[in-house]
Design a protein around this motif. Structure first.
Motif, PDB file in Angstrom:
ATOM      1  N   TYR A  71       0.834  -1.215   0.000  1.00 58.40           N
ATOM      2  CA  TYR A  71       0.000   0.000   0.000  1.00 58.40           C
ATOM      3  C   TYR A  71       0.861   1.255   0.000  1.00 58.40           C
ATOM      4  N   GLN A  72       1.916   1.226   0.751  1.00 56.67           N
ATOM      5  CA  GLN A  72       2.803   2.392   0.788  1.00 56.67           C
ATOM      6  C   GLN A  72       3.450   2.614  -0.575  1.00 56.67           C
ATOM      7  N   ASN A  73       3.855   1.525  -1.211  1.00 55.51           N
ATOM      8  CA  ASN A  73       4.413   1.635  -2.560  1.00 55.51           C
ATOM      9  C   ASN A  73       3.384   2.221  -3.533  1.00 55.51           C
ATOM     10  N   LYS A  74       2.153   1.750  -3.417  1.00 57.19           N
ATOM     11  CA  LYS A  74       1.091   2.267  -4.292  1.00 57.19           C
ATOM     12  C   LYS A  74       0.846   3.746  -4.007  1.00 57.19           C
ATOM     13  N   ILE A  75       0.830   4.121  -2.742  1.00 54.23           N
ATOM     14  CA  ILE A  75       0.631   5.524  -2.374  1.00 54.23           C
ATOM     15  C   ILE A  75       1.766   6.365  -2.949  1.00 54.23           C
ATOM     16  N   ASP A  76       2.999   5.852  -2.863  1.00 53.72           N
ATOM     17  CA  ASP A  76       4.143   6.585  -3.422  1.00 53.72           C
ATOM     18  C   ASP A  76       4.016   6.723  -4.940  1.00 53.72           C
ATOM     19  N   GLU A  77       3.578   5.653  -5.598  1.00 55.64           N
ATOM     20  CA  GLU A  77       3.381   5.706  -7.049  1.00 55.64           C
ATOM     21  C   GLU A  77       2.296   6.715  -7.413  1.00 55.64           C
ATOM     22  N   LEU A  78       1.189   6.666  -6.675  1.00 56.17           N
ATOM     23  CA  LEU A  78       0.082   7.570  -6.965  1.00 56.17           C
ATOM     24  C   LEU A  78       0.439   9.022  -6.672  1.00 56.17           C
ATOM     25  N   ALA A  79       1.336   9.231  -5.749  1.00 55.88           N
ATOM     26  CA  ALA A  79       1.738  10.595  -5.417  1.00 55.88           C
ATOM     27  C   ALA A  79       2.448  11.257  -6.599  1.00 55.88           C
ATOM     28  N   GLN A  80       3.022  10.454  -7.471  1.00 51.53           N
ATOM     29  CA  GLN A  80       3.722  10.993  -8.646  1.00 51.53           C
ATOM     30  C   GLN A  80       2.761  11.374  -9.782  1.00 51.53           C
ATOM     31  N   PHE A  81       1.529  10.881  -9.726  1.00 46.06           N
ATOM     32  CA  PHE A  81       0.598  11.122 -10.827  1.00 46.06           C
ATOM     33  C   PHE A  81       0.266  12.592 -11.054  1.00 46.06           C
ATOM     34  N   PRO A  82       0.034  13.410 -10.036  1.00 49.48           N
ATOM     35  CA  PRO A  82      -0.233  14.827 -10.335  1.00 49.48           C
ATOM     36  C   PRO A  82       0.920  15.480 -11.093  1.00 49.48           C
ATOM     37  N   GLU A  83       2.150  15.159 -10.717  1.00 46.66           N
ATOM     38  CA  GLU A  83       3.308  15.717 -11.417  1.00 46.66           C
ATOM     39  C   GLU A  83       3.378  15.178 -12.848  1.00 46.66           C
ATOM     40  N   LYS A  84       3.147  13.867 -13.002  1.00 46.69           N
ATOM     41  CA  LYS A  84       3.155  13.265 -14.332  1.00 46.69           C
ATOM     42  C   LYS A  84       2.030  13.843 -15.196  1.00 46.69           C
ATOM     43  N   LEU A  85       0.865  14.037 -14.568  1.00 50.23           N
ATOM     44  CA  LEU A  85      -0.270  14.598 -15.299  1.00 50.23           C
ATOM     45  C   LEU A  85       0.041  16.024 -15.738  1.00 50.23           C
ATOM     46  N   SER A  86       0.614  16.795 -14.859  1.00 53.60           N
ATOM     47  CA  SER A  86       0.986  18.165 -15.191  1.00 53.60           C
ATOM     48  C   SER A  86       1.999  18.185 -16.331  1.00 53.60           C
ATOM     49  N   SER A  87       2.974  17.298 -16.269  1.00 53.10           N
ATOM     50  CA  SER A  87       3.976  17.199 -17.321  1.00 53.10           C
ATOM     51  C   SER A  87       3.333  16.774 -18.646  1.00 53.10           C
ATOM     52  N   ALA A  88       2.408  15.827 -18.581  1.00 55.53           N
ATOM     53  CA  ALA A  88       1.716  15.362 -19.789  1.00 55.53           C
ATOM     54  C   ALA A  88       0.867  16.486 -20.377  1.00 55.53           C
ATOM     55  N   GLU A  89       0.211  17.263 -19.520  1.00 61.10           N
ATOM     56  CA  GLU A  89      -0.592  18.387 -20.011  1.00 61.10           C
ATOM     57  C   GLU A  89       0.291  19.419 -20.712  1.00 61.10           C
ATOM     58  N   ALA A  90       1.466  19.683 -20.146  1.00 61.87           N
ATOM     59  CA  ALA A  90       2.392  20.642 -20.759  1.00 61.87           C
ATOM     60  C   ALA A  90       2.863  20.124 -22.114  1.00 61.87           C
ATOM     61  N   ARG A  91       3.168  18.825 -22.200  1.00 64.77           N
ATOM     62  CA  ARG A  91       3.589  18.240 -23.477  1.00 64.77           C
ATOM     63  C   ARG A  91       2.450  18.295 -24.500  1.00 64.77           C
ATOM     64  N   TYR A  92       1.226  18.065 -24.025  1.00 68.95           N
ATOM     65  CA  TYR A  92       0.063  18.116 -24.912  1.00 68.95           C
ATOM     66  C   TYR A  92      -0.137  19.534 -25.453  1.00 68.95           C
ATOM     67  N   GLN A  93      -0.031  20.530 -24.591  1.00 71.50           N
ATOM     68  CA  GLN A  93      -0.175  21.917 -25.040  1.00 71.50           C
ATOM     69  C   GLN A  93       0.930  22.288 -26.026  1.00 71.50           C
ATOM     70  N   ASP A  94       2.133  21.814 -25.766  1.00 71.03           N
ATOM     71  CA  ASP A  94       3.249  22.066 -26.683  1.00 71.03           C
ATOM     72  C   ASP A  94       2.976  21.398 -28.034  1.00 71.03           C
ATOM     73  N   ALA A  95       2.466  20.180 -27.991  1.00 75.64           N
ATOM     74  CA  ALA A  95       2.146  19.465 -29.233  1.00 75.64           C
ATOM     75  C   ALA A  95       1.042  20.193 -30.000  1.00 75.64           C
ATOM     76  N   GLU A  96       0.023  20.694 -29.291  1.00 75.85           N
ATOM     77  CA  GLU A  96      -1.042  21.451 -29.950  1.00 75.85           C
ATOM     78  C   GLU A  96      -0.492  22.720 -30.594  1.00 75.85           C
TER      79      GLU A  96
END
Length: 108
Positions: A15-40
Motif C-alpha cells: 500500500y505504501q508503494n502504491k501511495i508513493d506511485e500515486l503521489a507521482q501522478f499529479p506531477e506526471k499529469l501536469s507534465s503530460a498536459e504541458a507536453r500536450y499543449q506544446d504538441a497542440e
C-alpha cells in the motif's frame, strides 16, 4: 499468526508503494498536459506553415499556367512568322525567276 503478521506487513508495504506511485501522478499529469499543449502549439504552427505553402504552390501553379499560355501564343506567332517567311521566300524566288527570264528574253 506469523503468516498473518507477515501478510499484513507485506500488504502495508504494498500500500505504501502504491501511495508513493500515486503521489507521482499529479506531477506526471501536469507534465503530460504541458507536453500536450506544446504538441497542440506545434500542430497549429505546422498547419499555418502548410496553409502558407499550399498558397505558394497554388500561386506557382497559376504562374506556370500563365507561362504555358504565353509559350503557346509565342509558338503560334513563331509558326505564323515562319509561314510568312516561307511565303516571302517563295515570292522572292518567283520574282527572281521572272527577272532572270525577262533578262534572257531581252538578250535574245
Amino acid at each position: 499468526k506469523q503468516w498473518y503478521q507477515r501478510r499484513v506487513a507485506i500488504t502495508a508495504g504494498d500500500y505504501q508503494n502504491k501511495i508513493d506511485e500515486l503521489a507521482q501522478f499529479p506531477e506526471k499529469l501536469s507534465s503530460a498536459e504541458a507536453r500536450y499543449q506544446d504538441a497542440e502549439s506545434n500542430a497549429a504552427r505546422l498547419q499555418a506553415q502548410l496553409a502558407e505553402r499550399n498558397a505558394t504552390v497554388q500561386d506557382l501553379n497559376h504562374k506556370i499556367d500563365t507561362f504555358q499560355e504565353q509559350i503557346g501564343l509565342l509558338k503560334q506567332k513563331f509558326h505564323s512568322v515562319n509561314e510568312d517567311n516561307i511565303e516571302l521566300s517563295n515570292k522572292t524566288q518567283s520574282h527572281e525567276r521572272k527577272v532572270m527570264e525577262a533578262d534572257l528574253h531581252n538578250k535574245n
